[in-house]
Design an enzyme around this catalytic site. Sequence first.
Site, short mmCIF file in Angstrom:
data_model
loop_
_atom_site.label_atom_id
_atom_site.label_comp_id
_atom_site.label_asym_id
_atom_site.label_seq_id
_atom_site.Cartn_x
_atom_site.Cartn_y
_atom_site.Cartn_z
N GLU A 1 0.72 -1.15 -0.11
CA GLU A 1 0.00 -0.03 -0.07
C GLU A 1 0.82 1.28 0.02
O GLU A 1 1.97 1.20 0.89
CB GLU A 1 -1.02 -0.05 1.36
N ASP B 1 -7.93 1.10 -7.98
CA ASP B 1 -8.57 2.07 -8.62
C ASP B 1 -9.16 1.70 -10.09
O ASP B 1 -8.40 1.24 -10.95
CB ASP B 1 -7.22 3.00 -8.96
#
Length: 238
Positions: free
Chosen positions: A94, A144
């Site tokens: 992340e 995304d």
Amino acid sequence: MSDSASRRMSDSDTPAYHRRIRSFVRREGRLTPAQSRALDALMPRYGVAAEAFADPAQLFERPAPLTLEIGFGDGENLLAACQQHPERNFLGFEVHRPGVGRLLDRADKAGVVNLKVSTDDAAETLAQSAMTPWIDSLYVLFPDPWHKARHHKRRLIQPAFLDMLAGRMGAGARLRLATDWADYAEHMLAVCDAHPAFENVNGIGGQMPTADDRIETKFERRGLRLGHTIADFDYRRV
């Protein structure tokens, strides 16, 4: 879920692979005091540097099946998986530091010992890792969507990404995907169903009837509030 990915693969046995366009944007956001403390105090214990992937067997002190999650967001699913499966090792990528700080704080309080995290570019790091089947399962949950057509090239799930993963996942290794964007679901199916190294467990064009191997995440709940349909896909390395 934000996904950390830009890719480059160079290996004596495989063609060089360059990820020229990143599939994420680094947005630091505001760190809470607890998140900031967690990053400072706990990254030495939980964090792994990119160079460590030259020998993935050394990432953890014990040998165990390894599950990766790319773009774990706030770490809800990753932490739950660590607690539900203490017999496995878990590695999360992340780039959003507040989310990493939140996961580290919660993992420390829960006494989790089977977790490692990286804030580096996941796909680039994996592409530079050892060309050996060291990944037993890999989750990409709600990456995304880059929903504008001109941005589709930024999507993480692409043929070249699967090419790179195939060299690091042994036969039977699991690739799990989920999205709440219908056109990205179609894209995932088209790319993964066509790839010779991966087989759709639910048949060509099939989705998982239930996603009982993960928990509902914040990004998923947001998609549901927007009226989006959740699509989960389950692939195996063949």
